[in-house]
Design a protein around this motif. Structure first.
Motif, PDB file in Angstrom:
ATOM      1  N   TRP A   1      -3.787  -8.785   3.307  1.00  0.00           N
ATOM      2  CA  TRP A   1      -4.457  -7.980   2.139  1.00  0.00           C
ATOM      3  C   TRP A   1      -5.648  -7.338   2.578  1.00  0.00           C
ATOM      4  CZ3 TRP A   1      -0.652  -7.075  -0.824  1.00  0.00           C
ATOM      5  CH2 TRP A   1       0.143  -8.179  -1.120  1.00  0.00           C
ATOM      6  N   SER A   2      -6.294  -7.734   3.563  1.00  0.00           N
ATOM      7  CA  SER A   2      -7.540  -7.017   4.244  1.00  0.00           C
ATOM      8  C   SER A   2      -6.964  -5.912   4.784  1.00  0.00           C
ATOM      9  CB  SER A   2      -8.384  -7.892   5.082  1.00  0.00           C
ATOM     10  OG  SER A   2      -8.759  -8.966   4.471  1.00  0.00           O
ATOM     11  N   ASP A   3      -5.667  -5.810   5.576  1.00  0.00           N
ATOM     12  CA  ASP A   3      -5.328  -4.751   6.198  1.00  0.00           C
ATOM     13  C   ASP A   3      -4.546  -3.811   4.897  1.00  0.00           C
ATOM     14  OD1 ASP A   3      -4.001  -3.876   8.601  1.00  0.00           O
ATOM     15  OD2 ASP A   3      -2.155  -3.842   7.332  1.00  0.00           O
ATOM     16  N   VAL A   4      -3.882  -4.216   4.104  1.00  0.00           N
ATOM     17  CA  VAL A   4      -3.581  -3.471   2.860  1.00  0.00           C
ATOM     18  C   VAL A   4      -4.566  -2.582   2.468  1.00  0.00           C
ATOM     19  CG1 VAL A   4      -2.482  -3.359   0.698  1.00  0.00           C
ATOM     20  CG2 VAL A   4      -1.612  -4.751   2.263  1.00  0.00           C
ATOM     21  N   ILE A   5      -5.726  -3.300   2.005  1.00  0.00           N
ATOM     22  CA  ILE A   5      -6.837  -2.689   1.120  1.00  0.00           C
ATOM     23  C   ILE A   5      -7.479  -1.542   2.510  1.00  0.00           C
ATOM     24  CG2 ILE A   5      -9.439  -2.946   0.561  1.00  0.00           C
ATOM     25  CD1 ILE A   5      -8.460  -5.724  -0.381  1.00  0.00           C
ATOM     26  N   GLU A   6      -7.464  -1.644   3.735  1.00  0.00           N
ATOM     27  CA  GLU A   6      -8.053  -0.762   4.674  1.00  0.00           C
ATOM     28  C   GLU A   6      -7.096   0.441   4.556  1.00  0.00           C
ATOM     29  OE1 GLU A   6      -8.395  -0.306   9.421  1.00  0.00           O
ATOM     30  OE2 GLU A   6      -8.203  -2.348   8.531  1.00  0.00           O
ATOM     31  N   LYS A   7      -5.740   0.222   4.173  1.00  0.00           N
ATOM     32  CA  LYS A   7      -5.028   1.244   4.471  1.00  0.00           C
ATOM     33  C   LYS A   7      -4.620   2.050   3.035  1.00  0.00           C
ATOM     34  CE  LYS A   7      -3.263  -0.323   8.760  1.00  0.00           C
ATOM     35  NZ  LYS A   7      -2.400  -1.295   9.511  1.00  0.00           N
ATOM     36  N   GLN A   8      -4.728   1.126   1.906  1.00  0.00           N
ATOM     37  CA  GLN A   8      -4.362   1.636   0.418  1.00  0.00           C
ATOM     38  C   GLN A   8      -5.323   1.015  -0.381  1.00  0.00           C
ATOM     39  OE1 GLN A   8      -1.567   3.222  -0.514  1.00  0.00           O
ATOM     40  NE2 GLN A   8      -0.418   3.440   1.542  1.00  0.00           N
ATOM     41  N   PRO A   9      -6.497   1.877  -0.306  1.00  0.00           N
ATOM     42  CA  PRO A   9      -7.676   1.275  -1.068  1.00  0.00           C
ATOM     43  C   PRO A   9      -7.701   1.267  -2.472  1.00  0.00           C
ATOM     44  CG  PRO A   9      -8.188   3.315  -0.109  1.00  0.00           C
ATOM     45  CD  PRO A   9      -6.772   3.067   0.623  1.00  0.00           C
ATOM     46  N   ARG A  10      -6.624   1.851  -3.126  1.00  0.00           N
ATOM     47  CA  ARG A  10      -6.283   1.786  -4.622  1.00  0.00           C
ATOM     48  C   ARG A  10      -5.310   0.845  -4.853  1.00  0.00           C
ATOM     49  NH1 ARG A  10      -2.204   5.063  -6.575  1.00  0.00           N
ATOM     50  NH2 ARG A  10      -1.308   6.409  -4.966  1.00  0.00           N
TER      51      ARG A  10
END
Length: 622
Positions: free
Chosen positions: A432-441
């Protein structure tokens, strides 16, 4: 004087050369490629073997689905009749049950991941054999299978335990294509091979609903095998179309079943906003096609979530409209120049037939596209690339060294990217850290990452994520409840009540919010309201042990000891390893005047890890 006539010597008929694809002979190169594939798959996906059970569907499948934890008649019936996470895939659930049985009734992350990797490898080997049978060229088969085995876009299907359904359906799907090809090549054994094809197709559908594309791919094989050409209508119907009827009917049946499973949980139509027109969906589909094709060649910025776009003034972002141009241009060019190229028609047809269902023309879920959706569809494009490589080297042999070097470098690069991508799936924090980095919303990413920190008692890391996620989506139920629980733990009961009330206003039957609000009422001495909430939770979720614990605690304080013991006994029956239940049953036994049972329960609670006060134990004589 006449010349004597030369004696005519009858020419021997030339023997037609038998091509490799018409024999069962497997060249030695295929064995070497198979060995290399096995090594590559093990290396590339080795990080996944150390992966944990993530909080994205894995817990629902493996930890919360009770009927896979023990193999018996009742649970087998549920495996074959119940939907799980908006899907009907009993074969997938059966494999989880078998793993539980092997592991002594416990989840085993290494075994779960290892099974995924094994089926991915087996699918890669089956694909190697299928393509060789199809075209008789080991080079094309090798390239197609290698790209399938190591492509970074396929990591999600392999490294995510919940996508067991992908590797399973692909395994049966490709095996079915092999047996179908044999039914064509061996007409004397047609019934046997066609029957086996039907069985494998059903097994594929029972693994994942996307297998319903199978009949369309069979027609593409017919086209490549020239079964659709130069036949009269009667012969075409009898030899080709009539045999497809059972496959088509099966596909329709499983398709309806899959749609009903999705509709039952609201997955169909479940997008961030509901204002996408039919025209919007066409451009969303063309954008998806462009993205899938682009990431086949340059698989960068991969992520577990690809969100729907935010519309501005009722318009999609510009790139969605522009995405139609390359699709139209490429489609027109290929149709005008290569429409008679059977290899290209087969490969593109395979890709479109297997991916069209997930291009969001019918909205399913919250993601505009997903890497797992490329797992089987990419086979068609890999096949085209393999054939193009072999054809180019045949036409331009002087380029062979250069083109081979490019291919080798590309494969090595893909393998490195896939290895790195597999590491992202190590646990929920890395994912989920990776997702937040690439999809911050992506509100879901903040929720799941905060939930991971909460479960690991890292509350200071979780709290800012609640706030950030609720800024993005103020009505996100999970984060409202979790933030309310955080306030509860901090004894900020006012803010806790605000979050729980808001969650219940959105969903009056949200059992966790009701349970937690009941706990706040209990502390605030509003016992009647607390009892109402607990009663409703037990009515909604009669298998929730915490509800019986909380109501049992409340009944104990009200000196309704027998009722309290009844609830606490039920809670222990449902969750026999929950130490807190034994501790509060011990306190109920104290009120009932049974110190012997009270001491036994207190000691049991301590054994299970609950912190029982020393003075309490000493008071019981322990």
């Amino acid at each position: 004087m006449r010349k004597p006539k030369k004696k005519q010597v009858a020419k021997r008929p030339t023997k037609r050369q038998i091509t490799a694809k018409e024999t069962n002979r497997i060249p030695k190169q295929l064995y070497w490629i198979a060995g290399v594939l096995a090594i590559l798959v093990v290396i590339v996906f080795s990080p996944a073997l150390n992966g944990e059970i993530t909080n994205w569907d894995d817990e629902s499948y493996l930890l919360k689905t009770s009927f896979i934890k023990k193999m018996n008649g009742e649970n087998m019936e549920k495996i074959w009749t119940e939907n799980v996470k908006s899907n009907y895939h009993p074969i997938t659930m059966l494999t989880y049950a078998l793993e539980y049985s092997i592991s002594g009734g416990k989840a085993n992350p290494r075994l779960h991941h290892g099974t995924n990797i094994l089926f991915h490898l087996l699918s890669s080997l089956l694909l190697l054999y299928f393509i060789f049978l199809l075209v008789g060229k080991w080079e094309i088969a090798g390239i197609t299978a290698t790209l399938f085995a190591i492509h970074p876009m396929h990591v999600e299907s392999v490294a995510w335990i919940s996508e067991r359904k992908d590797v399973l359906y692909a395994f049966f799907y490709i095996a079915g294509l092999i047996t179908y090809l044999k039914s064509i090549r061996k007409p004397k054994e047609k019934i046997k091979w066609l029957s086996l094809t039907g069985v494998l197709f059903v097994l594929s559908c029972l693994s994942k609903g996307m297998a319903v594309s199978f009949p369309m791919v069979l027609l593409l094989i017919d086209y490549l095998e020239k079964r659709l050409q130069n036949k009269g209508q009667n012969t075409l119907f009898k030899d080709v179309l009539l045999e497809k009827v059972p496959f088509i009917l099966t596909a329709i049946g499983f398709g309806i079943k899959a749609l009903n499973a999705q509709q039952d949980t609201g997955a169909i139509g479940m997008v961030a906003t509901q204002d996408f027109s039919h025209l919007d969906r066409i451009f969303i589909a063309t954008y998806g096609l462009c993205t899938y094709i682009g990431k086949l060649f340059i698989p960068i910025d991969l992520t577990a979530l690809y969100l729907y776009p935010l519309k501005e003034g009722n318009l999609l972002p510009l790139q969605f409209y522009l995405s139609a141009l390359p699709i139209l241009a490429l489609g027109s060019f290929l149709f005008l120049k290569y429409r008679k190229n059977s290899i290209l028609v087969f490969g593109l047809g395979f890709f479109i037939a297997t991916i069209i269902m997930v291009l969001q023309l019918i909205p399913v879920g919250r993601a505009i596209l997903a890497e797992r959706y490329s797992y089987v569809p990419y086979i068609g494009l890999f096949f085209i690339l393999g054939h193009a490589f072999v054809s180019l080297n045949k036409k331009k042999p002087q380029w062979k060294t250069f083109t081979t070097a490019i291919l080798v470098v590309w494969v090595i690069g893909l393998s490195i990217l896939a290895f790195q991508r597999a590491g992202v799936w190590k646990n929920s924090a890395t994912l989920w850290s990776d997702v937040i980095e690439k999809q911050p919303r992506a509100a879901l990413a903040y929720h799941n990452l905060s939930y991971y920190y909460k479960r690991n008692n890292q509350h200071d890391l979780a709290f800012p994520l609640y706030n950030k996620g609720l800024e993005i989506d103020p009505n996100y139920l999970g984060m409202l409840v979790n933030r309310g629980s955080h306030y509860y733990d901090k004894k900020d009961y006012k803010r806790a009540m605000e979050d729980f009330n808001k969650a219940i206003a959105i969903d009056p039957n949200h059992s966790e919010a009701l349970l937690n609000r009941g706990a706040v009422y209990h502390i605030q001495k509003q016992e009647a309201k607390a009892m109402d909430d607990y009663n409703k939770v037990i009515q909604l979720t009669p298998y929730e042990s915490k509800a019986y614990l909380n109501r049992g605690m409340l009944l104990t304080t009200q000196n309704k000891v027998q009722d309290a013991l009844r609830d606490l006994n039920k809670g222990i029956e449902l969750n026999p390893n929950y130490g807190m239940l034994y501790y509060y049953r011990s306190k109920a036994y104290v009120k009932a005047g049974n110190k012997t049972k009270a001491l036994a329960d207190a000691q049991k609670a301590k054994t299970l890890g609950y912190k029982v006060p020393k003075k309490y134990l000493q008071g019981l004589g322990g």
